[in-house]
Design an enzyme around this catalytic site. Structure first.
Site, PDB file in Angstrom:
ATOM      1  N   HIS A  16      61.846   3.529 -41.977  1.00  0.00           N
ATOM      2  CA  HIS A  16      61.929   5.056 -41.253  1.00  0.00           C
ATOM      3  C   HIS A  16      62.518   5.937 -42.134  1.00  0.00           C
ATOM      4  O   HIS A  16      61.938   6.953 -42.272  1.00  0.00           O
ATOM      5  CB  HIS A  16      63.221   4.904 -40.275  1.00  0.00           C
ATOM      6  CG  HIS A  16      63.257   6.151 -39.220  1.00  0.00           C
ATOM      7  ND1 HIS A  16      64.039   6.974 -39.416  1.00  0.00           N
ATOM      8  CD2 HIS A  16      62.254   6.533 -38.126  1.00  0.00           C
ATOM      9  CE1 HIS A  16      64.085   7.833 -38.766  1.00  0.00           C
ATOM     10  NE2 HIS A  16      63.227   7.767 -37.911  1.00  0.00           N
ATOM     11  N   SER A  64      61.960  12.505 -34.865  1.00  0.00           N
ATOM     12  CA  SER A  64      62.126  12.126 -36.334  1.00  0.00           C
ATOM     13  C   SER A  64      61.394  12.706 -37.317  1.00  0.00           C
ATOM     14  O   SER A  64      61.771  13.093 -38.579  1.00  0.00           O
ATOM     15  CB  SER A  64      61.938  10.468 -36.451  1.00  0.00           C
ATOM     16  OG  SER A  64      63.473   9.804 -36.156  1.00  0.00           O
ATOM     17  N   ASP A 106      69.874   8.307 -43.416  1.00  0.00           N
ATOM     18  CA  ASP A 106      68.950   7.693 -42.448  1.00  0.00           C
ATOM     19  C   ASP A 106      69.561   6.101 -42.265  1.00  0.00           C
ATOM     20  O   ASP A 106      70.290   5.685 -42.944  1.00  0.00           O
ATOM     21  CB  ASP A 106      67.559   7.607 -42.778  1.00  0.00           C
ATOM     22  CG  ASP A 106      66.583   7.757 -41.703  1.00  0.00           C
ATOM     23  OD1 ASP A 106      66.414   6.746 -41.129  1.00  0.00           O
ATOM     24  OD2 ASP A 106      65.874   8.659 -41.617  1.00  0.00           O
TER      25      ASP A 106
END
Length: 730
Positions: A162, A350, A135
């Site tokens: 994230h 995601s 990521d």
């Protein structure tokens, strides 16, 4: 008993007994299991691939530095965790900006049904298994939800919001229940995306089974020909998976449906949202995950499903089914990187991707518990596609692929192997065919799938708009035939992206599935190939459901009764059943533990019994290591050490005036004797074969609730003599 012994039961009973007790004790992917996977790989080929990727990385870094020196803004970060970074250079010189794919899961994939106390109550949570996460930045490893199960895999210092959200959706322990991860007992190894291909190749070579990639190329910064194209990065990832065939990459489809970024899609206009997949999302061998809005019922059934408004749509330019599956990406609560106790919500593919990745990890855990091995990636991928919940028209589409991930259905297929499903890993040699004959069970639709990890595509696009050249290298075909009729697999047409799937010769997908509604009797499944096979052979996995693999039926055996007795034993019998293994359990009445014995025959001798002791016995049918019936009704008897028969009781003398009646007859719970009796009168209940199974004082109700249904004789003895009468226990 003349029967065919299923393949799972060949050899001694030791292996079956081991299943009952040892599978509970096996957790996780041990070093020996990793070594078994590593030893099956061509390590020289993987080493050469890693060297190629390392050289490519050095060249790429140099080119990226040139962009930076010219004043390009190479990285942007936003409050919601979105990161945009210049990460690659296309073969045509286009700068490729990668971005995380959240747009400012567990239940949708049905993973919750696999937990302890879930609908299937399998006790699965991913314990002992590793999942890779690549990521923008790495996870906040110290968050309270991770219990030390999140580690920094490459030493990156950049902690990402994230990355932490994604990892939480995978493995959070559930301190905050609504933020519980899908595989909440697993370990996550977190990496920055800078060297993703190199690090994945190294991890896969060492036995990594799954990785999650919730990022991709930013769609507003590439020319239109990139959309749906099989490019160099697509090829690289396919090559990694081909060289490490137990490793599967799961990636988010993207959130560009309403972006209007592709002005010349292969179908429709830019407002329709088709043809928006980019980069490794177009690889053949990985799973590309769309986002769905769904409603799940209390029994895990899919009640509603539609593509999320943000989720990028296929097709890819050669017409393959992409995205492959859909998961839940809508407002997922997960861990935040702000503090060790903070949480945040995120929406987008995601968050849909890790929901599927975690579910796949649980299926690997379950397969290892059942069968002692992990599935190859092609098997795992094929199982997920085979059991997905179809949405809208029958067959796949370019919005949600084969449908919504259903871990419950996938686990049930694994449970029923050798009963009404098959999951086999095979090899097709060039010029040969694979064939098997199966019988449809007549209960559900017959489905057969083949899945294979294909060698990397030889053609990569370097600028052609909507190029339809297939990326497929080895074209395998599945067909089903019966009485001269041939059944074909599903296929889609990218030029008619909104049309329903049709059945025909699929030339592009490394996964093919045939469905036959209301199938009856016998069918032949054949797998062949077109042209030549690269390296002369192709491994593939075949999955079949809705078949009658065994004649065994998981129904409680009937007719349990005493056949005969001797000085120290009693022999039981029951109705025989074809291809059925029986487990007999017996114990002294009221004892805590049962003694168990496995046998194929429908007769069993209980030995070393003690005179005057009451015993109870029961049996169940076992069809596979995972399919067994409930136990039969228990039979009770008092062992007397005598060889007796019914006529002996009927011949006893008695006073003509001594008469008895019993009620109710048939009896259910209790039986009452009506007669002129003294307080010393006693009774015995005798089976039709002459064995006493219960005795006691005759005055007052007699408890018969524990007796199996059937005909019995009640014998009452008093000072006036002995009298018998028959009664039926219902």
């Amino acid at each position: 008993m003349d029967c065919k012994i299923p393949t799972w039961a060949t050899g001694t009973f030791t292996s079956l007994t081991f299943f009952f007790f040892a599978t509970i004790l096996i957790y996780g992917q041990s070093e020996s299991q990793k070594e078994l996977i590593r030893s099956s790989y061509n390590q020289n080929a993987i080493t050469d691939l890693i060297s190629e990727l390392e050289a490519e990385q050095k060249t790429k870094v140099s080119k990226l530095q040139q962009f930076q020196s010219k004043g390009w803004r190479t990285m942007e970060k936003f409050q919601d965790g979105t990161v945009i970074q210049l990460k690659d250079i296309g073969t045509d010189g286009t700068p490729l900006f990668y971005t995380t794919l959240n747009d400012p899961s567990r239940q949708v994939s049905r993973a919750h049904t696999l937990y302890t106390d879930g609908l299937l109550d399998l006790g699965l949570d991913g314990t002992g298994l590793d999942v890779g996460v690549w990521d923008a930045g790495v996870v906040l490893t110290t968050h309270q939800e991770f219990d030390g199960r999140a580690t920094n895999g490459d030493g990156s210092s950049e902690v990402g919001l994230h990355a932490t959200l994604v990892t939480g959706n995978l493995i959070s322990s559930g301190i905050k229940p609504n933020a519980k991860g899908v595989a909440y007992g697993a370990k996550a190894i977190s990496h920055n995306w800078t060297r993703d291909k190199i690090e994945v190749a190294e991890a896969a070579a060492n036995g990594l089974l799954l990785s999650n990639h919730s990022y991709g190329i930013k769609s507003d910064r590439v020319p239109d020909w990139y959309f749906g194209s099989y490019i160099r990065v697509s090829q690289d990832w396919d090559k990694i998976m081909y060289n490490a065939p137990y490793y599967l990459m799961v990636t988010a489809a993207g959130n560009s449906q309403k972006s209007f970024d592709n002005d010349v899609p292969i179908y429709g206009t830019n407002a329709d949202g088709f043809d928006l997949l980019l980069g490794f999302a177009t690889s053949k061998n990985g799973l590309t995950i769309a986002g769905a809005n769904t409603k799940i019922g209390s029994k895990g059934e899919l009640e509603e499903a539609r593509i999320a408004a943000y989720s990028s749509l296929g097709p890819v330019d050669d017409g393959r089914v992409k995205p492959d599956l859909a998961g839940d990406g809508s407002t997922i609560l997960s861990t935040s990187s702000q503090t060790n106790t903070s949480y945040d919500s995120s929406t987008g593919t995601s968050m849909a991707a890790p929901g599927v990745t975690g579910s796949l990890l649980l299926l690997q855990q379950y397969h290892e518990q059942l069968y002692g091995t992990y599935m190859k990636a092609a098997t795992l991928k094929g199982l997920a596609l085979h059991t997905a919940d179809d949405v809208d028209a029958q067959g796949p589409d370019y919005k949600m692929g084969w449908g919504v991930m259903n871990a419950k259905s996938a686990a049930e297929v694994l449970q029923q192997i050798e009963y009404n499903s098959l999951v086999k890993e095979e090899t097709l040699n060039e010029g040969e065919a694979f064939s098997l004959t199966i019988v449809a069970n007549g209960i559900e639709d017959l489905m057969a799938s083949i899945s294979w990890t294909d060698p990397e595509g030889e053609y990569i696009n370097r600028g052609e708009l909507n190029a339809t050249t297939p990326a497929l290298t080895n074209d395998l075909d599945i067909r089903i035939t019966k009485d001269g009729e041939t059944y074909f697999p599903w296929k889609l047409n990218p030029a008619k992206a909104t049309s329903a799937a049709i059945k025909g010769d699929n030339l592009v997908d490394p996964y093919e599935r045939i469905e036959i509604d209301a199938a009856r009797s016998e069918y032949t499944i054949t797998v062949t190939h077109k042209g030549s096979l690269k390296t002369g052979a192709q491994d593939f996995s075949i999955i079949v459901s809705g078949a009658q693999i065994s004649n065994c039926r998981a129904e409680a055996p009937s007719g349990l009764e005493i056949l005969s007795s001797s000085e120290n034993s009693t022999t039981l019998t029951w109705v025989e059943a074809e291809e059925t293994l029986f487990e007999v359990q017996y114990r002294a009445y009221g004892a805590d533990d049962w003694t168990s014995q496995l046998l194929w025959e429908n007769v069993f001798e209980l030995s070393n019994l003690e005179i005057g002791i009451s015993y109870e016995a029961r049996i169940r049918a076992i069809c596979t290591e995972n399919i067994e019936s409930e136990y039969s009704e228990e039979i009770q008897f008092e062992f007397n050490g005598l060889e007796t028969s019914l006529y002996e009781y009927e011949a006893f003398g008695y006073d003509e005036d001594f008469q008895i009646m019993v009620y109710p007859n048939p009896a259910v719970e209790w039986l009452t004797v009506e007669a002129e009796m003294s307080n010393d009168a006693v009774y015995s209940i005798v089976t039709s074969s002459g064995n006493i199974i219960k005795s006691g004082q005759a005055r007052g109700p007699i408890d018969v609730s524990c007796l199996a249904s059937g005909l019995y004789v009640l014998v009452v003895q008093d000072y006036a003599g002995m009298k018998s009468t028959k009664f039926y226990k219902s």
